[in-house]
Design an enzyme around this catalytic site. Structure first.
Site, mmCIF file in Angstrom:
data_model
loop_
_atom_site.group_PDB
_atom_site.id
_atom_site.type_symbol
_atom_site.label_atom_id
_atom_site.label_comp_id
_atom_site.label_asym_id
_atom_site.label_seq_id
_atom_site.Cartn_x
_atom_site.Cartn_y
_atom_site.Cartn_z
ATOM 1 N N LYS A 82 0.845 -1.203 0.000
ATOM 2 C CA LYS A 82 0.000 0.000 0.000
ATOM 3 C C LYS A 82 0.877 1.249 0.000
ATOM 4 O O LYS A 82 1.934 1.266 0.649
ATOM 5 C CB LYS A 82 -0.911 -0.024 1.231
ATOM 6 N N SER A 157 -9.755 1.826 2.905
ATOM 7 C CA SER A 157 -8.869 2.593 2.062
ATOM 8 C C SER A 157 -7.813 1.755 1.323
ATOM 9 O O SER A 157 -7.190 2.262 0.393
ATOM 10 C CB SER A 157 -8.145 3.635 2.919
ATOM 11 N N SER A 181 -9.962 -0.587 7.101
ATOM 12 C CA SER A 181 -9.370 -0.367 5.772
ATOM 13 C C SER A 181 -8.704 -1.588 5.142
ATOM 14 O O SER A 181 -8.358 -1.549 3.967
ATOM 15 C CB SER A 181 -8.356 0.777 5.835
#
Ligand code: ZN
Lengths: 494, 489
Positions: A82, A157, A181
């Site tokens: 990420k 997210s 997330s």
């Protein structure tokens, strides 16, 4: 065999690499070719580090040929990271204009650990800007699409990490989870996602959103892979003062799956109102399967849950408003074209560098900490947090784990909730209390509603991540939902 | 009718701790390095970096607290003080808001008239220093741009807050001196105001004498030396009194002290006070301090100036004045104690005399600081031993002293090289005495007519002839003998 690696697990790739049946270069090339084929549709990556990963693969191959047998458990496995996790040699932008072009001079501890385990970092994945969002739409650069339905969001997210795994671009990815997330996008894209116990995984080098809630975790196709990545990243780190200094036990999976003697609680507050009937039906089926495996299941209550969402937003945004103060244009990242003095530089830089959702959250966070509002918001929220923790403590006196849907509904259409932040916030009701209490939780695929994946969440006691993974493994062993893959036309059409 | 006014002063003193490394990272804590060389992801607040508490900074804070008679908070925590400034990389300062590590302490100061006043310490907390701005111009307003040096960012800082117990600029000056001395003794800081390792903010208010309520205060920033603190307080006190006597009201405000001009100017009024949005630092767990820990730290405290002064008076019989000028600087006290250990306790007064009268004089002339003492205790004691043995006279000793400072040689070498050994040979001295008596009949007559000082005059002549090397008692005895012989002739 190469060209098919996108359907192989990390465990399998690692075995094939160690056995010399597949070279790291073959694996990397295969992953890159899969990425090249599906990225135009999915858009999971902000940065694909083709050169880096091939270079790394060549070195791994050279080591293996030289007879080195000291390889770590992820040797030869391509992994996506990420974009809020710092990596030397690749941008770390948090999907924000503010950090466009920013390259960290140091690796996050989890990245160091990945490299030491022999993993091949293949690129950085898209996300909601600074991890603030539940759909991936808050990225400043691109919208990642759900591989199961390209008109829908992959969740957020950790949108890119979940979508990259679901689309077969990588077998494993790292995400971060502040209020769901990892788990929510895992549920939306039909993959497994673990949010470890707060303090199990180092946060050093992970760009802070809300320090007391953030935790890094793995996403993958199956529980064994997720456990393998968890074991690599978890453990002591003196650079993170909130790290608990604990090493997870060695995880072994095998034998007949059984949950005999396991006591499971189903919190009624997270299983009634507001939960889509289709989602509810899938999770109820899953619960019956858990019972079939020998678990006893009983209803229980987490009475403070109704306040958890509000408390979460107060605490998370308060911390975020302070954590994001460093993006001021002075030392790195974006700086607005200047006309005036320091104050103007700040306001223009931050006004232009941050997206709407981030600015909304910074303003709310600043407000709740302001003198005159602190007691009504921040202090109250901390009190609620304590109540939430106690709710779980009471529940865990009777149960080994709790079962809930991961999300109240399946993935929504892109753009559907973009103007209704409250509706989006409410979608995190099942995951948020877990972060407030610092507990581990895992989302595992438990079927489909109208062709869209549904996730079941198992919540465990502090540092019972290993037990949680064992339970999830047993469930996965008798269900096979995780083996379903979305069909992506490789020509780039929809 | 004129009202008598009383000034009420409280101080907030910032002191940089002399730890090897910074408080949240392992960068070096040193003054004067090339700009931005002692920096890392943590003290530059790069994305993803996290603070980790330097255990030594915690220890030094507690040590400072113990030295200043504070209680120690068993469970403390850190908080974020949020504000934007270019020298503050993270956009917040890690500090302590409601649970400072140390609280409820005091410092006793001795006023000129000998009376003692106890100044209470409200709290001491650990926080973080910021970087340094360098403006491309004379000041911020005139600068086209500014540069930032982050070497100082992340240096551990303690803030010491007094109760409003000080009543005059003089008291404030004495307090700061005493504080500096105690902190230096305890070894937690080198407390150099010129290097910015000690800085202070001053709160001043004025009220009618006898009143128990406080007046409205102004806070004075940018006070960069003790003398500036004294001047600033005197200025503010006059400014307040003038406003009050003109029937006005003092505004609560923050003002900046401009020492060169001797004035304070408005920085911001109460309405513009910043809202720092303090909240608990989520990157750092609370700090637990055990009793064992506190006792272990207490054991590392050296003897502090008050106790040492008492000991110098009772153990070595020094006067309060002598003791106070010896303990004033840690280096002076250490020098004295070393010298006494070498020379023996019976020589303590002699050591003190030489240290205060001669050593300080020389240092004053040469403008040397306490860390530049130009003589070793061994040198002084070597000289005292030669005096004790009668090898040199007190007069010669002064010459030897100056030569020791000048050359760094020991007394014995100097005496040998320069031929300064005392003449104690009775026969040699008696011959000289007879000569000078015979050669000065007029003075001899004076002596004969009862003028006692005439004998001393002859001793002086002997000293001259021997270049000061004669033993003065012996010389007097032999002059007397020669005078009596002459009288009987
Ligand atoms: Zn540093």
């Amino acid at each position: 065999m190469s060209g098919m690696t996108h359907i192989l697990s990390a465990a399998r790739l690692n075995r094939l690499f160690l056995a010399g049946e597949l070279s790291a270069v073959e694996i990397a090339e295969s992953a890159l070719s899969r990425i090249a084929k599906v990225e135009p549709q999915v858009g999971a990556f902000l940065h694909v580090a083709a050169e880096h990963v091939l270079d790394r693969a060549k070195k791994l191959d050279a080591r293996r040929r030289a007879g080195d047998n000291e390889f770590g458990p992820l040797a030869g496995v391509p992994i996506a990271v990420k974009d809020n996790i710092c990596t030397c040699g690749m941008e770390t932008t948090c999907a924000s204009r503010m950090l466009k072009g920013y390259v960290s001079p140091y690796d996050a501890t989890v990245v160091e650990r990945l490299r030491a385990s022999g993993a091949m970092i293949i690129g950085k994945t898209n996300m909601d800007e600074f991890a603030m969002g539940s759909s991936g739409e808050a990225s400043a650069f691109q919208t990642t699409r759900n591989p199961w339905d390209l008109e829908r969001v992959p969740g957020g997210s950790s949108s890119g990490s979940a979508a990259a795994v679901a689309a077969g671009e990588v077998p494993l990815a790292l995400g971060t989870d502040t209020g769901g997330s990892i788990r929510q996008p895992a549920a939306f894209t039909g993959v497994v996602g673990l949010k470890p116990t707060y303090g199990y995984v180092s946060r050093y080098g992970v760009v802070s959103f809300a320090s007391s809630l953030d935790q890094v975790g793995p996403l993958g196709h199956d529980v064994e892979d997720v456990a393998r990545l968890f074991e690599v990243i978890a453990g002591p780190d003196r650079r993170d003062a909130t790290n608990a200094g604990r090493t997870p036990p060695e995880l072994k999976f095998g034998g007949d799956p059984s949950l005999a003697g396991v006591r499971l609680g189903v919190p009624r507050e997270l299983f009634g109102q507001g939960i889509d009937s289709g989602v509810k039906a899938r999770v109820e089926e899953a619960i019956r399967q858990l019972e079939d495996l020998g678990a006893t299941v009983e209803e229980c209550s987490l009475p403070s849950t109704e306040y958890a969402l509000s408390a979460y937003y107060v605490i998370a945004l308060a911390e975020a408003s302070s954590n994001l103060a460093r993006y001021d244009g002075v030392r790195y990242g974006f700086r607005a074209a200047q006309t005036g003095g320091l104050t103007e530089m700040y306001s223009k830089t931050r006004g232009e560098g941050f997206g709407a959702e981030v600015k909304r959250r910074i303003m709310l966070g600043t407000y709740v900490l302001s003198s005159g509002h602190y007691d009504a918001y921040y202090r109250k929220a901390q009190q609620v947090r304590t109540l939430v923790v106690r709710d779980f403590e009471r529940a865990f006196e009777r149960f080994d784990a709790l079962v809930t849907p991961t999300t109240p509904f399946t993935a929504w259409r892109i753009g559907e909730k973009i103007d209704d932040p409250m509706a989006m916030y409410l979608g995190d009701i099942c995951t948020i209390p877990v972060n407030l209490a610092g507990l581990p939780a895992i989302s595992v695929p438990c079927g489909f509603v109208d062709g869209l994946p549904v996730g079941m969440q198992l919540i465990g006691k502090h540092f019972a991540d290993a037990q949680l993974l064992q339970m999830a493994w047993a469930y996965q062993k008798v269900t096979k939902h995780h083996e379903s893959r979305p069909v992506l036309t490789e020509e780039g059409g929809r | 009718m004129s009202t008598k006014w009383e000034t009420v002063i409280g101080l907030e003193v910032h002191v940089e701790l002399a730890t090897e490394t910074k408080v949240w990272c392992s960068c070096k804590n040193e003054f004067g390095a090339e700009p931005n060389t002692n920096v890392c992801p943590v003290c530059l607040a790069l994305p993803g970096s996290l603070p980790v508490l330097n255990a030594r900074a915690l220890e030094y804070t507690i040590k400072a607290g113990l030295a200043l008679n504070c209680k120690i908070q068993r469970r403390s925590k850190f908080d974020r003080k949020n504000y934007f400034y270019a020298d503050l990389p993270s956009g917040y300062q890690i500090s302590q808001f409601d649970l400072p590590l140390c609280y409820d302490g005091y410092v006793d100061i001795t006023l000129k008239d000998g009376t003692t006043r106890r100044i209470r310490i409200q709290r001491i907390h650990l926080e973080t220093d910021a970087g340094k701005l360098v403006h491309a111009g004379d000041d911020v307003a005139a600068a086209d741009f500014s540069l930032v040096d982050f070497n100082r960012a992340g240096v551990p800082l303690i803030e010491i807050v007094t109760e409003p117990d000080l009543r005059s600029a003089e008291e404030a000056g004495l307090f700061l001196e005493k504080l500096r001395s105690i902190l230096k003794y305890s070894g937690v800081s080198d407390v150099k105001m010129e290097e910015g390792s000690m800085r202070c903010d001053v709160n001043v208010s004025v009220r009618p004498a006898g009143s128990t309520e406080f007046g409205v205060r102004s806070e004075l920033k940018n006070v960069n030396s003790f003398s500036a603190a004294v001047r600033g307080i005197e200025y503010e006190q006059k400014r307040h009194i003038r406003i009050l006597e003109e029937g006005g009201q003092v505004e609560q405000e923050t003002r900046s002290w401009r020492d060169a001009q001797g004035i304070s100017v408005l920085l911001r009024s109460k309405e513009d006070a910043e809202d720092y949005r303090y909240f608990p630092e989520p990157d750092l767990p609370p700090v637990e301090v055990t009793t064992e820990e506190i006792e272990r730290i207490r054991a590392t405290l050296p003897e502090l100036p008050d106790a040492l002064m008492q000991r110098l008076m009772t153990e070595y019989g020094l006067s309060a004045y002598d003791a106070s000028v010896i303990v004033a600087e840690r280096e002076y006290a250490q020098w004295f104690l070393q010298a006494v250990e070498l020379a023996g306790a019976d020589q303590a007064k002699a050591v003190a005399n030489w240290q205060i009268n001669e050593l300080y004089r020389v240092m004053n002339e040469k403008e040397l600081g306490p860390d530049q003492i130009p003589l070793t205790p061994e040198q002084l004691v070597g000289m005292l031993k030669l005096m004790e043995k009668g090898t040199i006279t007190g007069k010669i000793a002064k010459t030897v002293f100056d030569k020791m400072v000048e050359t760094g040689k020991d007394a014995e070498t100097i005496v040998k090289d320069e031929g300064l050994t005392q003449v104690a040979d009775e026969g040699e001295l008696l011959a000289i005495a007879r000569e000078v008596v015979a050669a000065n009949p007029k003075v001899f007559e004076d002596w004969k007519s009862g003028k006692q000082s005439a004998a001393q005059w002859f001793v002086g002549q002997i000293m001259k002839r021997t270049r000061g090397r004669a033993n003065p008692q012996l010389a007097l005895k032999l002059v007397t003998q020669a005078l009596e012989e002459q009288a009987q002739k």
